[in-house]
Design a protein around this motif. Structure first.
Motif, PDB file in Angstrom:
ATOM      1  N   THR A 166      16.062   0.888  12.253  1.00  0.00           N
ATOM      2  CA  THR A 166      14.614   1.096  12.121  1.00  0.00           C
ATOM      3  C   THR A 166      13.835  -0.215  12.061  1.00  0.00           C
ATOM      4  N   ARG A 167      12.533  -0.109  12.393  1.00  0.00           N
ATOM      5  CA  ARG A 167      11.572  -1.204  12.256  1.00  0.00           C
ATOM      6  C   ARG A 167      10.325  -0.642  11.583  1.00  0.00           C
ATOM      7  N   VAL A 168       9.749  -1.396  10.663  1.00  0.00           N
ATOM      8  CA  VAL A 168       8.508  -0.991   9.992  1.00  0.00           C
ATOM      9  C   VAL A 168       7.467  -2.075  10.267  1.00  0.00           C
ATOM     10  N   GLU A 169       6.267  -1.657  10.671  1.00  0.00           N
ATOM     11  CA  GLU A 169       5.178  -2.594  10.930  1.00  0.00           C
ATOM     12  C   GLU A 169       3.906  -2.139  10.237  1.00  0.00           C
ATOM     13  N   GLU A 170       3.239  -3.076   9.588  1.00  0.00           N
ATOM     14  CA  GLU A 170       1.945  -2.818   8.948  1.00  0.00           C
ATOM     15  C   GLU A 170       0.835  -3.101   9.952  1.00  0.00           C
ATOM     16  N   HIS A 171      -0.149  -2.223  10.021  1.00  0.00           N
ATOM     17  CA  HIS A 171      -1.332  -2.396  10.858  1.00  0.00           C
ATOM     18  C   HIS A 171      -2.548  -2.219   9.952  1.00  0.00           C
ATOM     19  N   PRO A 186       0.825  -1.206   0.000  1.00  0.00           N
ATOM     20  CA  PRO A 186       0.000   0.000   0.000  1.00  0.00           C
ATOM     21  C   PRO A 186       0.864   1.262   0.000  1.00  0.00           C
ATOM     22  N   ALA A 187       0.249   2.369  -0.414  1.00  0.00           N
ATOM     23  CA  ALA A 187       0.981   3.636  -0.468  1.00  0.00           C
ATOM     24  C   ALA A 187       1.570   3.998   0.886  1.00  0.00           C
ATOM     25  N   SER A 188       0.846   3.690   1.971  1.00  0.00           N
ATOM     26  CA  SER A 188       1.376   3.991   3.301  1.00  0.00           C
ATOM     27  C   SER A 188       2.644   3.189   3.564  1.00  0.00           C
ATOM     28  N   GLY A 189       2.668   1.946   3.076  1.00  0.00           N
ATOM     29  CA  GLY A 189       3.861   1.115   3.240  1.00  0.00           C
ATOM     30  C   GLY A 189       5.039   1.658   2.462  1.00  0.00           C
ATOM     31  N   VAL A 190       4.772   2.182   1.273  1.00  0.00           N
ATOM     32  CA  VAL A 190       5.842   2.778   0.459  1.00  0.00           C
ATOM     33  C   VAL A 190       6.383   4.022   1.147  1.00  0.00           C
ATOM     34  N   SER A 191       5.486   4.888   1.650  1.00  0.00           N
ATOM     35  CA  SER A 191       5.916   6.098   2.360  1.00  0.00           C
ATOM     36  C   SER A 191       6.688   5.738   3.618  1.00  0.00           C
ATOM     37  N   ALA A 192       6.192   4.763   4.366  1.00  0.00           N
ATOM     38  CA  ALA A 192       6.867   4.339   5.589  1.00  0.00           C
ATOM     39  C   ALA A 192       8.238   3.735   5.263  1.00  0.00           C
ATOM     40  N   ALA A 193       8.305   2.950   4.197  1.00  0.00           N
ATOM     41  CA  ALA A 193       9.584   2.363   3.795  1.00  0.00           C
ATOM     42  C   ALA A 193      10.583   3.449   3.403  1.00  0.00           C
ATOM     43  N   ALA A 194      10.106   4.496   2.745  1.00  0.00           N
ATOM     44  CA  ALA A 194      10.986   5.606   2.363  1.00  0.00           C
ATOM     45  C   ALA A 194      11.493   6.341   3.608  1.00  0.00           C
ATOM     46  N   ILE A 195      10.613   6.540   4.588  1.00  0.00           N
ATOM     47  CA  ILE A 195      11.023   7.176   5.841  1.00  0.00           C
ATOM     48  C   ILE A 195      12.059   6.308   6.538  1.00  0.00           C
ATOM     49  N   ALA A 196      11.797   5.006   6.619  1.00  0.00           N
ATOM     50  CA  ALA A 196      12.737   4.083   7.269  1.00  0.00           C
ATOM     51  C   ALA A 196      14.085   4.072   6.555  1.00  0.00           C
ATOM     52  N   GLY A 233      15.705   3.641  26.780  1.00  0.00           N
ATOM     53  CA  GLY A 233      16.343   4.633  25.920  1.00  0.00           C
ATOM     54  C   GLY A 233      15.320   5.480  25.197  1.00  0.00           C
ATOM     55  N   ARG A 234      15.646   5.876  23.961  1.00  0.00           N
ATOM     56  CA  ARG A 234      14.788   6.772  23.177  1.00  0.00           C
ATOM     57  C   ARG A 234      14.379   6.107  21.870  1.00  0.00           C
ATOM     58  N   THR A 235      13.080   6.079  21.633  1.00  0.00           N
ATOM     59  CA  THR A 235      12.537   5.508  20.397  1.00  0.00           C
ATOM     60  C   THR A 235      11.733   6.577  19.670  1.00  0.00           C
ATOM     61  N   LEU A 236      12.152   6.880  18.456  1.00  0.00           N
ATOM     62  CA  LEU A 236      11.437   7.799  17.581  1.00  0.00           C
ATOM     63  C   LEU A 236      10.387   6.989  16.841  1.00  0.00           C
ATOM     64  N   TRP A 237       9.158   7.491  16.733  1.00  0.00           N
ATOM     65  CA  TRP A 237       8.119   6.775  16.002  1.00  0.00           C
ATOM     66  C   TRP A 237       7.428   7.702  15.007  1.00  0.00           C
ATOM     67  N   ALA A 238       6.954   7.090  13.935  1.00  0.00           N
ATOM     68  CA  ALA A 238       6.210   7.820  12.906  1.00  0.00           C
ATOM     69  C   ALA A 238       5.071   6.929  12.416  1.00  0.00           C
ATOM     70  N   VAL A 239       3.943   7.543  12.120  1.00  0.00           N
ATOM     71  CA  VAL A 239       2.758   6.826  11.646  1.00  0.00           C
ATOM     72  C   VAL A 239       2.333   7.394  10.300  1.00  0.00           C
ATOM     73  N   VAL A 240       2.112   6.495   9.343  1.00  0.00           N
ATOM     74  CA  VAL A 240       1.586   6.878   8.029  1.00  0.00           C
ATOM     75  C   VAL A 240       0.241   6.171   7.877  1.00  0.00           C
ATOM     76  N   ARG A 241      -0.833   6.953   7.791  1.00  0.00           N
ATOM     77  CA  ARG A 241      -2.178   6.378   7.659  1.00  0.00           C
ATOM     78  C   ARG A 241      -2.381   5.756   6.290  1.00  0.00           C
ATOM     79  N   LYS A 242      -3.163   4.690   6.276  1.00  0.00           N
ATOM     80  CA  LYS A 242      -3.560   4.083   5.001  1.00  0.00           C
ATOM     81  C   LYS A 242      -4.753   4.863   4.464  1.00  0.00           C
ATOM     82  N   ALA A 243      -4.982   4.774   3.177  1.00  0.00           N
ATOM     83  CA  ALA A 243      -6.081   5.509   2.535  1.00  0.00           C
ATOM     84  C   ALA A 243      -7.420   5.077   3.114  1.00  0.00           C
ATOM     85  N   VAL A 244      -8.310   6.049   3.294  1.00  0.00           N
ATOM     86  CA  VAL A 244      -9.655   5.787   3.776  1.00  0.00           C
ATOM     87  C   VAL A 244     -10.512   5.391   2.578  1.00  0.00           C
ATOM     88  N   PRO A 245     -11.376   4.371   2.722  1.00  0.00           N
ATOM     89  CA  PRO A 245     -12.247   3.996   1.610  1.00  0.00           C
ATOM     90  C   PRO A 245     -13.066   5.177   1.113  1.00  0.00           C
TER      91      PRO A 245
END
Length: 92
Positions: free
Chosen positions: A22-27, A2-12, A68-80
């Motif tokens: 980094t770690r990337v997880e799909e929800h 999904p586009a959110s996965g592509v954006s998240a992968a680019a951020i990672a 320690g310190r963990t930076l997190w980012a969330v990319v929403r998936k497209a809404v129907p």
């Protein structure tokens, strides 16, 4: 992916390029990126990291004395576009 996965992968990938692990997880509704931030980080590197996570829909920093310190980012998936955007429990 999904586009959110592509954006998240680019951020990672960009966070990894500056030396963060980094770690990337799909929800169901979003994709997350987490990165461990070392104790000593330069101001220039912080600026670069913040520019990267600013591309996400939300981001933050979790800092604890135990983990320690963990930076997190969330990319929403497209809404129907039609139908049950809120799901069956929401009234229309």
């Amino acid at each position: 992916m999904p586009a959110s996965g592509v954006s998240a992968a680019a951020i990672a990938a960009r966070l990894s390029a500056v030396g963060l692990s980094t770690r990337v997880e799909e929800h169901d509704r979003y994709t997350t990126v987490e990165a461990e931030v070392p104790e000593s980080i330069s101001a220039d590197l912080w600026r670069e990291v913040l520019e990267v996570v600013a591309e996400a829909d939300r981001f933050g920093l979790l800092a604890t004395s135990l983990n320690g310190r963990t930076l997190w980012a969330v990319v929403r998936k497209a809404v129907p576009a039609t139908g049950d955007v809120g799901g069956p429990s929401h009234q229309r």
